[in-house]
Design a protein around this motif. Structure first.
Motif, mmCIF file in Angstrom:
data_model
loop_
_atom_site.group_PDB
_atom_site.id
_atom_site.type_symbol
_atom_site.label_atom_id
_atom_site.label_comp_id
_atom_site.label_asym_id
_atom_site.label_seq_id
_atom_site.Cartn_x
_atom_site.Cartn_y
_atom_site.Cartn_z
ATOM 1 N N GLN A 297 64.168 -10.086 15.242
ATOM 2 C CA GLN A 297 64.121 -9.357 16.230
ATOM 3 C C GLN A 297 64.264 -7.820 16.223
ATOM 4 O O GLN A 297 63.714 -7.244 15.894
ATOM 5 N N GLU A 298 65.176 -7.730 15.678
ATOM 6 C CA GLU A 298 66.020 -6.301 14.617
ATOM 7 C C GLU A 298 64.066 -5.818 13.908
ATOM 8 O O GLU A 298 64.237 -4.611 14.218
ATOM 9 N N ALA A 299 64.012 -6.739 12.797
ATOM 10 C CA ALA A 299 62.477 -6.033 12.213
ATOM 11 C C ALA A 299 61.403 -5.553 13.068
ATOM 12 O O ALA A 299 61.341 -4.630 13.156
ATOM 13 N N LEU A 300 61.553 -6.661 13.485
ATOM 14 C CA LEU A 300 60.695 -6.550 14.504
ATOM 15 C C LEU A 300 60.360 -4.818 15.371
ATOM 16 O O LEU A 300 59.701 -4.335 15.744
ATOM 17 N N HIS A 301 62.017 -5.184 16.568
ATOM 18 C CA HIS A 301 62.171 -3.357 17.225
ATOM 19 C C HIS A 301 61.882 -2.609 16.031
ATOM 20 O O HIS A 301 60.887 -1.609 16.717
ATOM 21 N N ASN A 302 62.284 -2.392 15.226
ATOM 22 C CA ASN A 302 62.249 -1.244 14.410
ATOM 23 C C ASN A 302 60.302 -0.666 14.032
ATOM 24 O O ASN A 302 60.372 0.315 13.804
ATOM 25 N N ALA A 303 60.186 -1.848 13.305
ATOM 26 C CA ALA A 303 58.382 -1.599 13.357
ATOM 27 C C ALA A 303 57.897 -1.194 14.097
ATOM 28 O O ALA A 303 56.474 -0.630 13.798
ATOM 29 N N LEU A 304 57.906 -2.136 15.825
ATOM 30 C CA LEU A 304 57.291 -1.351 16.553
ATOM 31 C C LEU A 304 56.966 0.022 17.191
ATOM 32 O O LEU A 304 56.413 0.213 17.599
ATOM 33 N N ARG A 305 58.485 0.304 17.002
ATOM 34 C CA ARG A 305 59.109 1.290 17.438
ATOM 35 C C ARG A 305 59.023 2.514 16.504
ATOM 36 O O ARG A 305 59.085 3.632 17.584
ATOM 37 N N HIS A 306 59.404 2.362 15.472
ATOM 38 C CA HIS A 306 59.173 3.412 14.356
ATOM 39 C C HIS A 306 58.538 3.591 13.474
ATOM 40 O O HIS A 306 57.731 4.219 12.743
ATOM 41 N N SER A 307 58.035 2.567 12.865
ATOM 42 C CA SER A 307 56.933 3.038 11.830
ATOM 43 C C SER A 307 55.379 2.808 12.345
ATOM 44 O O SER A 307 54.580 2.971 11.426
ATOM 45 N N GLU A 308 54.609 3.078 13.450
ATOM 46 C CA GLU A 308 53.092 3.090 13.755
ATOM 47 C C GLU A 308 52.254 2.283 13.189
ATOM 48 O O GLU A 308 51.308 3.009 13.039
ATOM 49 N N ALA A 309 53.291 1.003 12.906
ATOM 50 C CA ALA A 309 52.164 -0.182 12.691
ATOM 51 C C ALA A 309 51.617 -0.524 13.694
ATOM 52 O O ALA A 309 50.943 -0.580 14.301
#
Length: 381
Positions: A297-309
């Motif tokens: 959940q934390e890794a997904l949150h980071n990827a979706l909120r901060h990485s512009e993936a």
């Protein structure tokens, strides 16, 4: 004869150790029943935990197949001999339960039982449940019970330790419930603060745009663009909070199904493509499954909120007796060393703590412009 006491002591020790290994109430109940049946060499064993309405909140059996249990029907009520054990808190040892005046018959699919040994599981003044066995696997004395006074003493010893194990499991579950409640309260507070600020800014910016429409259309257009940006940020905050507040279905569905559902929700809520793949992973200890879910959940949150993936992939693979989780994105990436130096951890400290707490290992691979992969491995049970 010399082998008897030692083998008996070994069996009791094994039963007590098995009970102490589990923290979930349901697992403790199953272990108590299986241990009692094996220890006293009975054909059937059961344990009922009473509710406050004349029935049983939980009822665990051993020696009855799943098909038989389904055919038997609803859980028994607290009547007859079961009620006597719960109310009087005394053991019952009967040569033939069917001849006892309190016996009220079996459901159609219920196996037939004769000799019977039962006693309450008590902790202090509280009766936690009723434990009983039937059909001792031995040659019965004429008109007598196969269960002996020694069996009764042995079951009483097992029940004392069962009470401790069951109480500890209840305390553990209660502690976990409180932790979840505290976490939900914290998230709700953060949601209120973050979204309230966004909405306040949104309102002020919209008012400014309305005031500028007639006298300065160009500036009004800029304000409206800011309104759109603030609205998008508020929507992101809401989506993230709703996902994090969703109750994890680990107990009912397991890690694989829970992660699959979680990624499907995120895929629908975000513009990025979110995928999930699992290969040969079986059930893990509850603490490891919970830690892996929270890291995902934390890794997904980071990827979706901060990485512009554009794509975030979640993969869960079997590795030895354990499993490895990978969350990879094709986003902006970052320099892990620079992030640490700047004190902006993106939840990495929390994820490492979760991994360490269950004997696992967390690794992070990322470079600016080359995306990020977070991998967590756990040993299994």
């Amino acid at each position: 004869m010399s082998q008897g006491p030692r083998s008996g002591l070994t069996a009791v020790s094994a039963a007590l150790l098995a009970m102490s290994r589990h923290l979930e109430v349901r697992d403790v109940l199953k272990t108590i029943v299986a241990s009692a049946r094996e220890l006293l060499d009975a054909e059937y064993a059961a344990l009922g935990v009473p509710d406050d309405h004349g029935g049983f909140a939980q009822f665990v059996v051993d020696g009855v197949s799943d098909e038989q249990w389904k055919a038997i029907g609803p859980l028994p009520r607290q009547h007859g001999i079961l009620a006597a054990m719960l109310q009087k808190a005394e053991p019952e040892r009967l040569a033939d339960v069917r001849e006892d005046p309190r016996f009220e018959g079996w459901p159609d699919a219920h196996p037939d039982m004769s000799d019977f040994l039962g006693l309450p599981i008590r902790y202090g003044d509280e009766t936690l449940g009723a434990l009983f066995l039937a059909n001792k696997k031995c040659v019965k004395p004429q008109g007598g019970c196969g269960f002996t006074e020694d069996d009764e003493d042995l079951l009483a010893l097992l029940a004392q330790h069962a009470a401790i194990a069951l109480t500890n499991a209840r305390l553990y579950e209660r502690s976990r419930e409180l932790t979840i409640a505290e976490e939900r309260s914290r998230l709700a507070h953060e949601l209120h603060d973050a979204v309230s600020q966004k909405l306040f800014s949104l309102r002020l910016t919209a008012q400014a745009a309305a005031a500028l429409v007639d006298r300065d259309p160009s500036r009004a257009k800029g304000e409206l663009q800011q309104v759109a940006a603030l609205a998008a940020e508020a929507a992101d905050e809401l989506r993230a909070a709703v996902v994090e507040l969703r109750p994890a279905a680990l107990d009912e569905d397991g890690l694989v199904a829970t992660l699959r559902t979680h990624t499907q929700v995120l895929h629908r809520a975000h513009s990025a493509r979110v995928t999930f793949e699992s290969n040969g992973v079986r059930a893990l200890p509850a603490s490891q499954e919970e830690a892996m879910l929270r890291v995902a959940q934390e890794a997904l949150h980071n990827a979706l909120r901060h990485s512009e993936a554009g794509h975030v992939a979640v993969v869960l693979d079997k590795r030895g007796a354990g499993a490895v989780l990978r969350v990879s994105d094709d986003g902006a990436g970052f320099d892990p060393h620079a992030i640490r130096q700047a004190g902006r951890h993106l939840g990495l400290v929390s994820m490492r703590d979760r991994a360490d707490g269950v004997g696992g290992r967390l690794t992070v691979a990322s470079e600016p412009g080359k995306g990020t992969t977070i991998e967590m491995e756990v040993p299994g049970g």
